[in-house]
Design a protein around this motif. Structure first.
Motif, PDB file in Angstrom:
ATOM      1  N   HIS A 140       0.817  -1.211   0.000  1.00  0.00           N
ATOM      2  CA  HIS A 140       0.000   0.000   0.000  1.00  0.00           C
ATOM      3  C   HIS A 140       0.856   1.268   0.000  1.00  0.00           C
ATOM      4  O   HIS A 140       0.416   2.308   0.493  1.00  0.00           O
TER       5      HIS A 140
ATOM      6  N   GLN B 140      -0.916   4.262  -1.469  1.00  0.00           N
ATOM      7  CA  GLN B 140      -1.958   4.864  -0.642  1.00  0.00           C
ATOM      8  C   GLN B 140      -1.361   5.756   0.445  1.00  0.00           C
ATOM      9  O   GLN B 140      -1.855   6.839   0.708  1.00  0.00           O
TER      10      GLN B 140
ATOM     11  N   PHE C 288      -1.807  -8.317 -13.373  1.00  0.00           N
ATOM     12  CA  PHE C 288      -2.607  -7.085 -13.427  1.00  0.00           C
ATOM     13  C   PHE C 288      -2.750  -6.548 -12.011  1.00  0.00           C
ATOM     14  O   PHE C 288      -2.754  -7.299 -11.048  1.00  0.00           O
ATOM     15  N   ASN C 289      -2.855  -5.212 -11.911  1.00  0.00           N
ATOM     16  CA  ASN C 289      -2.833  -4.568 -10.593  1.00  0.00           C
ATOM     17  C   ASN C 289      -4.002  -5.024  -9.737  1.00  0.00           C
ATOM     18  O   ASN C 289      -5.108  -5.199 -10.235  1.00  0.00           O
ATOM     19  N   ASN C 290      -3.755  -5.181  -8.453  1.00  0.00           N
ATOM     20  CA  ASN C 290      -4.677  -5.943  -7.649  1.00  0.00           C
ATOM     21  C   ASN C 290      -4.369  -5.807  -6.160  1.00  0.00           C
ATOM     22  O   ASN C 290      -3.223  -5.851  -5.762  1.00  0.00           O
ATOM     23  N   TYR C 291      -5.422  -5.659  -5.357  1.00  0.00           N
ATOM     24  CA  TYR C 291      -5.239  -5.615  -3.899  1.00  0.00           C
ATOM     25  C   TYR C 291      -6.006  -6.744  -3.205  1.00  0.00           C
ATOM     26  O   TYR C 291      -6.209  -6.697  -1.999  1.00  0.00           O
ATOM     27  N   THR C 292      -6.492  -7.723  -3.949  1.00  0.00           N
ATOM     28  CA  THR C 292      -7.409  -8.690  -3.348  1.00  0.00           C
ATOM     29  C   THR C 292      -6.717  -9.704  -2.441  1.00  0.00           C
ATOM     30  O   THR C 292      -7.373 -10.352  -1.636  1.00  0.00           O
TER      31      THR C 292
ATOM     32  N   GLN D  63      -4.998 -15.731  -8.856  1.00  0.00           N
ATOM     33  CA  GLN D  63      -5.781 -16.310  -9.946  1.00  0.00           C
ATOM     34  C   GLN D  63      -5.305 -17.734 -10.243  1.00  0.00           C
ATOM     35  O   GLN D  63      -4.110 -18.034 -10.160  1.00  0.00           O
TER      36      GLN D  63
ATOM     37  N   LYS E 218      -7.013   1.733  -5.051  1.00  0.00           N
ATOM     38  CA  LYS E 218      -7.598   0.546  -4.430  1.00  0.00           C
ATOM     39  C   LYS E 218      -9.100   0.735  -4.544  1.00  0.00           C
ATOM     40  O   LYS E 218      -9.717   1.388  -3.711  1.00  0.00           O
TER      41      LYS E 218
ATOM     42  N   ARG F 230     -12.980  -2.485 -13.472  1.00  0.00           N
ATOM     43  CA  ARG F 230     -12.754  -3.536 -12.490  1.00  0.00           C
ATOM     44  C   ARG F 230     -12.448  -2.875 -11.154  1.00  0.00           C
ATOM     45  O   ARG F 230     -11.846  -1.806 -11.102  1.00  0.00           O
TER      46      ARG F 230
ATOM     47  N   THR G 120     -10.200  -3.011  -8.070  1.00  0.00           N
ATOM     48  CA  THR G 120      -8.932  -3.671  -7.741  1.00  0.00           C
ATOM     49  C   THR G 120      -8.929  -4.242  -6.324  1.00  0.00           C
ATOM     50  O   THR G 120      -8.054  -5.028  -5.976  1.00  0.00           O
ATOM     51  N   ALA G 121      -9.900  -3.836  -5.493  1.00  0.00           N
ATOM     52  CA  ALA G 121      -9.958  -4.364  -4.129  1.00  0.00           C
ATOM     53  C   ALA G 121     -10.730  -5.678  -4.059  1.00  0.00           C
ATOM     54  O   ALA G 121     -10.575  -6.439  -3.113  1.00  0.00           O
ATOM     55  N   THR G 122     -11.582  -5.923  -5.052  1.00  0.00           N
ATOM     56  CA  THR G 122     -12.433  -7.121  -4.991  1.00  0.00           C
ATOM     57  C   THR G 122     -12.358  -7.972  -6.249  1.00  0.00           C
ATOM     58  O   THR G 122     -12.825  -9.110  -6.258  1.00  0.00           O
ATOM     59  N   ASN G 123     -11.825  -7.447  -7.322  1.00  0.00           N
ATOM     60  CA  ASN G 123     -11.830  -8.073  -8.653  1.00  0.00           C
ATOM     61  C   ASN G 123     -13.237  -8.188  -9.238  1.00  0.00           C
ATOM     62  O   ASN G 123     -13.446  -8.965 -10.168  1.00  0.00           O
TER      63      ASN G 123
END
Lengths: 418, 89
Positions: A240, A243, A301-305, A309, B48, B69, B71-74
């Protein structure tokens, strides 16, 4: 507060049954510090420790949103090595490996460094040339490197797939014997304990909500536990970073991506080294508990989950079986994804920012864990002197503006391809 | 993750190639300010939450599309062909 660990203290506690004291104090924030470090991961704690140990600064606080060890310091695949080939990285990561070698003694905490050796494989004559060149660069810098041919590899790593019709034939490998693994939780706990003993306040469950400023200068942080002022404020978070920096009005060359890692069920000692596949990004070692620990490339791909995948799971499993066919029936016990700061050139940022009194350490891509001691060492120097340590001058935040991108792997300016 | 391709319908994301933030506006041709180009090429909002992004359907119709999309949940939202025009309304 904590007494020194030794054989004597072990016997004393065993005989008297006295409880072991907490490894570090549960500090509450004071109002003012010389340095406040945002982020209690390996890097933040190491920075605090070296500020106190090397520069005599103990009015230092490390603030952590979760608990110590809850971030990426506990999510990586624990590999340490110094086989880099660009001037700057070569010296920086070798400094880090040298610090790793003395770390358990320096911290009085066993980080379980295991110098089992790391082998990078080459799957064609040209790739063998590339790793030979890398080995030569390392040796010219006084770093150990040995080029192994196919026959030597068949002796050292007999379980790889050497069959004649294999898609990625093994031509040789580059061995760094001093490379290996370390226990990542112990690194966080060890730095936390050693910093705490030198007077550093480690404040857990303290989340940064913003920065305070006066006349354009950053003067500290606003947190859920109140305002904390500091002469210098350091951002050392992972995942983060964008952020946190945005709260100070900074937009960074960072995109957040997911990196997955895997651990199989434990088996008897089998993989004695750290092995890096040369045909794809894939690395594997065996933990002390016996599980095979491995990982691959980012999801892409950009992602915070923090949820990987499945296509990447399959890709990593394919790499594992292509390299070591005999592990195809092992079950994966655990699998997770961490948020990783990716940068356009695959290299991190350490040093000053455009905001006065605000310093940044972030964008570590795949390299954060092995860099922990040297980052702490050099970032502490930077915070103490207000000027970058010579070993990190190639990692400045403004390098793209100066046309000085630092691309170890020659991939170009794509965060998601690094 | 399923992405709905305007031409081919819902397909697994692994048929696509990610192409970066689609909310960025490319500086005008002939722009000579280096800082402007630096900011365009190297800096990221990296939100985010809601994100507009390019994907190319490399294993399908090979068209570039713009996908919404989180990015916090897809959670995947609306998608449309990039050739239909600008990234954002």
């Amino acid at each position: 507060m904590t007494d020194r660990y030794s054989a004597l203290s072990l016997v004393r506690h065993a005989v008297t049954g006295a409880p072991w004291p907490p490894v570090w104090r549960k500090a509450k924030p004071r109002t003012g510090y010389d340095v406040v470090i945002v982020g209690g991961g390996g890097h933040g704690l190491a920075t605090a420790y070296y500020l106190a140990a090397n520069h005599g600064m103990n009015k230092v606080a490390v603030i952590e949103r979760g608990y110590i060890g809850s971030g990426n310091v506990g999510r990586n695949t624990t590999i340490v090595r110094s086989n880099y080939q660009l001037d700057g990285n070569t010296q920086f990561f070798e400094h880090s490996l040298k610090l790793w070698e003395g770390l358990s003694h320096a911290l009085n905490y066993n980080v379980m460094l295991s110098q089992r050796g790391q082998i990078v494989l080459a799957h064609g004559p040209s790739q063998l040339d590339v790793i030979a060149r890398k080995g030569n660069i390392m040796r010219l810098n006084g770093i150990d490197a040995e080029l192994l041919d196919r026959e030597e590899l068949m002796r050292v790593l007999p379980y790889l797939d050497y069959s004649p019709d294999v898609r990625f034939p093994i031509h040789g490998g580059l061995l760094q014997r001093r490379a290996g693994t370390a226990r990542h939780d112990a690194v966080a706990w060890g730095y936390a304990r050693a910093a705490d003993r030198l007077g550093v306040d480690i404040i857990e469950h303290c989340e940064v909500l913003g920065f305070t400023e006066l006349g354009g200068r950053i003067t500290g942080v606003r947190t859920n536990l109140g305002e904390i002022s500091a002469d210098r404020t350091a951002i050392s978070v992972a995942g983060h970073t964008s952020q946190v920096a945005a709260m100070a009005g900074l937009k960074l060359p960072i995109e957040s991506h997911l990196l997955q890692a895997f651990v199989t069920e434990p088996i008897k000692p089998f993989v004695d080294h750290v092995i890096s596949f040369g045909a794809e990004l894939f690395y594997i070692s065996q933990s002390d508990k016996g599980g095979l620990v491995f990982g691959g490339h980012i999801d892409g791909f950009n992602n915070y989950t923090q949820r990987g995948q499945f296509a990447k799971v399959r890709n990593v499993a394919e790499c594992a079986v292509a390299l070591i066919p005999s592990i195809s029936r092992l079950r994966v016990l655990r699998h997770w994804a961490g948020i990783q700061d990716m940068t356009p050139d695959g290299s991190p940022f350490i040093g000053r920012t455009p905001r006065e009194n605000l310093y940044l350490n972030g964008g570590w891509c795949y390299q954060g864990f092995k860099a922990t001691p040297a980052t702490g060492w050099c970032f502490a120097h930077t915070l103490a002197h207000g000027e970058e340590h010579p070993l990190i001058r190639h990692l400045s935040l403004d390098r793209f503006e100066r046309g000085n991108g630092y691309d170890e792997y020659g991939l170009g300016n794509w965060t998601y391809k690094q | 993750m399923l992405i709905i391709c305007p031409n081919c319908g819902p397909r697994d994301y692994s048929e696509f190639r990610y192409g970066g933030d689609a909310a960025k506006r490319r500086p005008a041709h002939g722009e000579t300010d280096v800082k402007t180009w630096h900011d365009h090429v190297f800096l990221f909002d990296n939100p985010k939450g809601a994100h507009h992004e390019y994907w190319q359907h490399v294993l399908g119709c090979r068209q570039w599309l713009i996908l919404e999309r989180d990015t916090a949940t897809n959670h995947v939202g609306h998608s449309r062909l990039a050739s239909d025009g600008d990234a954002l309304p």
